[in-house]
Design a protein around this motif. Structure first.
Motif, mmCIF file in Angstrom:
data_model
loop_
_atom_site.group_PDB
_atom_site.id
_atom_site.type_symbol
_atom_site.label_atom_id
_atom_site.label_comp_id
_atom_site.label_asym_id
_atom_site.label_seq_id
_atom_site.Cartn_x
_atom_site.Cartn_y
_atom_site.Cartn_z
ATOM 1 N N ARG A 127 0.837 -1.211 0.000
ATOM 2 C CA ARG A 127 0.000 0.000 0.000
ATOM 3 C C ARG A 127 0.868 1.257 0.000
ATOM 4 N N ILE A 128 1.906 1.225 0.829
ATOM 5 C CA ILE A 128 2.805 2.371 0.935
ATOM 6 C C ILE A 128 3.463 2.654 -0.405
ATOM 7 N N MET A 129 4.000 1.618 -1.022
ATOM 8 C CA MET A 129 4.683 1.785 -2.303
ATOM 9 C C MET A 129 3.733 2.319 -3.371
ATOM 10 N N GLU A 130 2.490 1.850 -3.336
ATOM 11 C CA GLU A 130 1.498 2.302 -4.321
ATOM 12 C C GLU A 130 1.173 3.781 -4.110
ATOM 13 N N LYS A 131 0.939 4.169 -2.859
ATOM 14 C CA LYS A 131 0.590 5.561 -2.561
ATOM 15 C C LYS A 131 1.757 6.505 -2.826
ATOM 16 N N MET A 132 2.981 6.000 -2.643
ATOM 17 C CA MET A 132 4.169 6.832 -2.800
ATOM 18 C C MET A 132 4.738 6.785 -4.220
ATOM 19 N N ASN A 133 4.145 5.947 -5.049
ATOM 20 C CA ASN A 133 4.626 5.775 -6.427
ATOM 21 C C ASN A 133 6.096 5.342 -6.468
ATOM 22 N N LEU A 134 6.435 4.399 -5.589
ATOM 23 C CA LEU A 134 7.794 3.891 -5.509
ATOM 24 C C LEU A 134 7.801 2.380 -5.728
ATOM 25 N N GLU A 135 8.968 1.834 -6.042
ATOM 26 C CA GLU A 135 9.062 0.407 -6.327
ATOM 27 C C GLU A 135 9.954 -0.351 -5.347
ATOM 28 N N LYS A 136 11.069 0.266 -4.934
ATOM 29 C CA LYS A 136 12.039 -0.445 -4.106
ATOM 30 C C LYS A 136 12.222 0.221 -2.750
ATOM 31 N N ASN A 137 12.694 -0.583 -1.785
ATOM 32 C CA ASN A 137 12.959 -0.050 -0.447
ATOM 33 C C ASN A 137 13.993 1.069 -0.478
ATOM 34 N N THR A 138 14.956 0.942 -1.374
ATOM 35 C CA THR A 138 15.992 1.983 -1.473
ATOM 36 C C THR A 138 15.384 3.316 -1.923
ATOM 37 N N ASP A 139 14.365 3.240 -2.781
ATOM 38 C CA ASP A 139 13.670 4.463 -3.201
ATOM 39 C C ASP A 139 12.978 5.110 -2.003
ATOM 40 N N LEU A 140 12.405 4.255 -1.152
ATOM 41 C CA LEU A 140 11.710 4.737 0.038
ATOM 42 C C LEU A 140 12.697 5.397 1.006
ATOM 43 N N THR A 141 13.843 4.757 1.175
ATOM 44 C CA THR A 141 14.877 5.313 2.053
ATOM 45 C C THR A 141 15.361 6.656 1.533
ATOM 46 N N ARG A 142 15.580 6.738 0.236
ATOM 47 C CA ARG A 142 16.050 7.993 -0.368
ATOM 48 C C ARG A 142 15.019 9.106 -0.151
#
Length: 208
Positions: free
Chosen positions: A185-200
């Motif tokens: 859900r988080i990745m979908e809402k944030m338009n991200l694919e990888k954990n590293t993208d989330l960290t960045r």
């Protein structure tokens, strides 16, 4: 006033206690190291003011805040955090906090905040007022993480700091599968694919 300090670091609690002891209207100061301990003490003793750290070992301080507002709405809560005001203050105030201070605030500001809360139930520093004004002016361009629920936000931070799904599940007492669902859900809402993208993203927004 009866005051409870909730922070998992003893040295921080001791320092806060010493500062608050200077306040002429505080007659009782107790300490708690976890959110669960704080809730039990509030239920048993009752306090006028709670100084509450956002980052606790057993649960998010924001979760503790929401519980307090539901069960003991007359209790004033002053949130404390290492994070900049603009990252958590608006969320904390929307949940019912009476004020928000970063831990690098001067002792004088802490005493001022306590006095203001005792007088009118709220303390808004000039810098926090500026943050609130900016938030209202840019409401149409909120950052992506503002779309997340409180639990999603909490899990996002844990993922961004490198914790595994198993570690997160153990900390939050939920299954790995549930954590994985939250991550999706988080990745979908944030338009991200990888954990590293989330960290960045979290580093860029100064969330971690």
């Amino acid at each position: 006033m009866k005051v409870l300090i909730c922070d998992d670091h003893k040295i921080v609690r001791d320092g806060l206690s010493q500062i608050l002891a200077q306040h002429e209207n505080i007659r009782l100061i107790h300490e708690a190291a976890t959110g669960g301990e704080a809730l039990k003490m509030i239920d048993k003793v009752g306090y006028d003011l709670l100084l509450l750290d956002i980052s606790l070992p057993d649960q998010s301080g924001l979760d503790v805040l929401q519980t307090i507002m539901k069960k003991w709405p007359a209790t004033y809560v002053l949130m404390l955090s290492m994070h900049p005001q603009e990252q958590y203050a608006i969320r904390a105030l929307s949940y019912g906090a009476s004020g928000y201070l970063t831990k690098d605030a001067a002792a004088e500001e802490l005493l001022l905040a306590v006095r203001k809360i005792a007088e009118n139930g709220q303390y808004i520093s000039p810098s926090l007022a500026h943050c609130l004004a900016l938030s209202l002016n840019t409401d149409g361009n909120k950052p992506l993480h503002e779309k997340l629920s409180e639990r999603e936000f909490e899990i996002m931070i844990k993922i961004a700091t490198g914790k595994s799904l198993i570690e997160i599940g153990n900390e939050l007492f939920i299954s790995n599968k549930t954590v994985s669902t939250y991550r999706s859900r988080i990745m979908e809402k944030m338009n991200l694919e990888k954990n590293t993208d989330l960290t960045r993203y979290c580093i860029e927004k100064q969330l971690i």
